[in-house]
Design a protein around this motif. Structure first.
Motif, PDB file in Angstrom:
ATOM      1  N   GLY A 109       0.853  -1.218  -0.001  1.00 27.68           N
ATOM      2  CA  GLY A 109       0.009   0.025   0.028  1.00 27.68           C
ATOM      3  C   GLY A 109       0.828   1.400  -0.100  1.00 27.68           C
ATOM      4  O   GLY A 109       0.516   2.450  -0.801  1.00 27.68           O
ATOM      5  N   ARG A 110       1.879   1.278   0.866  1.00 25.33           N
ATOM      6  CA  ARG A 110       2.838   2.441   0.649  1.00 25.33           C
ATOM      7  C   ARG A 110       3.593   2.751  -0.464  1.00 25.33           C
ATOM      8  O   ARG A 110       3.533   3.823  -1.106  1.00 25.33           O
ATOM      9  N   LEU A 111       3.900   1.540  -1.326  1.00 23.76           N
ATOM     10  CA  LEU A 111       4.469   1.660  -2.467  1.00 23.76           C
ATOM     11  C   LEU A 111       3.535   2.028  -3.807  1.00 23.76           C
ATOM     12  O   LEU A 111       3.921   3.164  -4.270  1.00 23.76           O
ATOM     13  N   LEU A 112       2.533   1.538  -3.781  1.00 28.55           N
ATOM     14  CA  LEU A 112       1.670   1.625  -4.884  1.00 28.55           C
ATOM     15  C   LEU A 112       0.581   2.758  -4.631  1.00 28.55           C
ATOM     16  O   LEU A 112       0.216   3.375  -5.716  1.00 28.55           O
ATOM     17  N   PHE A 113       0.148   3.174  -3.397  1.00 31.28           N
ATOM     18  CA  PHE A 113      -0.914   3.855  -3.349  1.00 31.28           C
ATOM     19  C   PHE A 113      -0.668   5.584  -2.447  1.00 31.28           C
ATOM     20  O   PHE A 113      -1.532   6.241  -2.240  1.00 31.28           O
ATOM     21  N   SER A 114       0.705   5.428  -2.149  1.00 29.61           N
ATOM     22  CA  SER A 114       1.006   6.792  -1.366  1.00 29.61           C
ATOM     23  C   SER A 114       0.589   8.009  -2.166  1.00 29.61           C
ATOM     24  O   SER A 114       0.878   8.118  -3.455  1.00 29.61           O
ATOM     25  N   ARG A 115       0.409   9.134  -1.722  1.00 30.80           N
ATOM     26  CA  ARG A 115      -0.217  10.327  -2.192  1.00 30.80           C
ATOM     27  C   ARG A 115       0.426  11.476  -1.447  1.00 30.80           C
ATOM     28  O   ARG A 115       0.181  11.737  -0.339  1.00 30.80           O
TER      29      ARG A 115
END
Length: 205
Positions: A109-115
């Motif tokens: 989640g941190r890798l793919l969905f950080s904004r």
């Protein structure tokens, strides 16, 4: 009747697959994360954490994939979707699902969905953290062609969610992760999984 709140392609797909595999009667309610439907008062009354999945049962709401998978397996024991008759093996099933939710999911989640998206050294470190965890599954956590060995369980559908994310992000190198790639293809080939993909408007990856 059971009612599942899910968001297409998100981790809630694991619970969606579990219900479809179980043969239980259920309704599926789509929650659009991009539109913020998970933060509406109506949904927060169902799951105050404002995330999916959530499963409404006649006794109340269950959240968290690991809990939902265990509930479905134990309420539909005739489907043999988890080793419910063996306390040790059931503990291993729960441990694997707990690890997916508490370790692999946050890293991905941190890798793919950080904004905003991660860049530079932060992204490099996040990629390596994910690859280390995927390697752990490849080398030690898969007991056979399926997570628990020779028999499909609901843990396989849960793992598949993150394998799909990894392949979509070009992280699932076939040379390095032959087992995970084969597992992903095997799970996506199941009839119940294909029905869920169609219902969520998704294709196999």
């Amino acid at each position: 009747m059971l009612k599942l709140y899910f968001s297409p392609g998100a981790c809630a797909m694991a619970s969606h697959i579990a219900l479809e595999e179980s043969g239980a009667l259920y309704d599926a309610v789509r929650i659009d994360l991009k539109k913020g439907e998970q933060k509406t008062p109506a949904y927060l009354a169902i799951n105050p954490a404002g995330v999916t999945p959530a499963l409404e049962t006649e006794r109340g709401v269950i959240t968290q994939n690991a809990a939902i998978l265990g509930f479905i397996a134990q309420t539909r024991p005739q489907q043999n979707l988890a080793p419910v008759g063996d306390p040790f093996r059931m503990a291993r099933f729960n441990a694997f699902n707990g690890w997916l939710g508490s370790s692999l999911h946050p890293a991905m989640g941190r890798l793919l969905f950080s904004r905003p998206p991660l860049e530079g050294e932060a992204r490099t470190e996040a990629v390596e953290a994910v690859l280390v965890k995927l390697q752990l599954v490849e080398d030690g956590l898969l007991e056979g062609p399926w997570v628990m060995g020779d028999t499909y369980t609901l843990a396989d559908g849960y793992l598949m969610v993150f394998e799909r994310w990894a392949r979509g992000a070009d992280l699932l190198d076939p040379g390095r992760f032959a087992g995970l790639n084969a597992h992903l293809d095997r799970v996506q080939g199941r009839a119940a999984v294909q029905r869920v993909l169609e219902a969520e408007g998704l294709d196999a990856v």
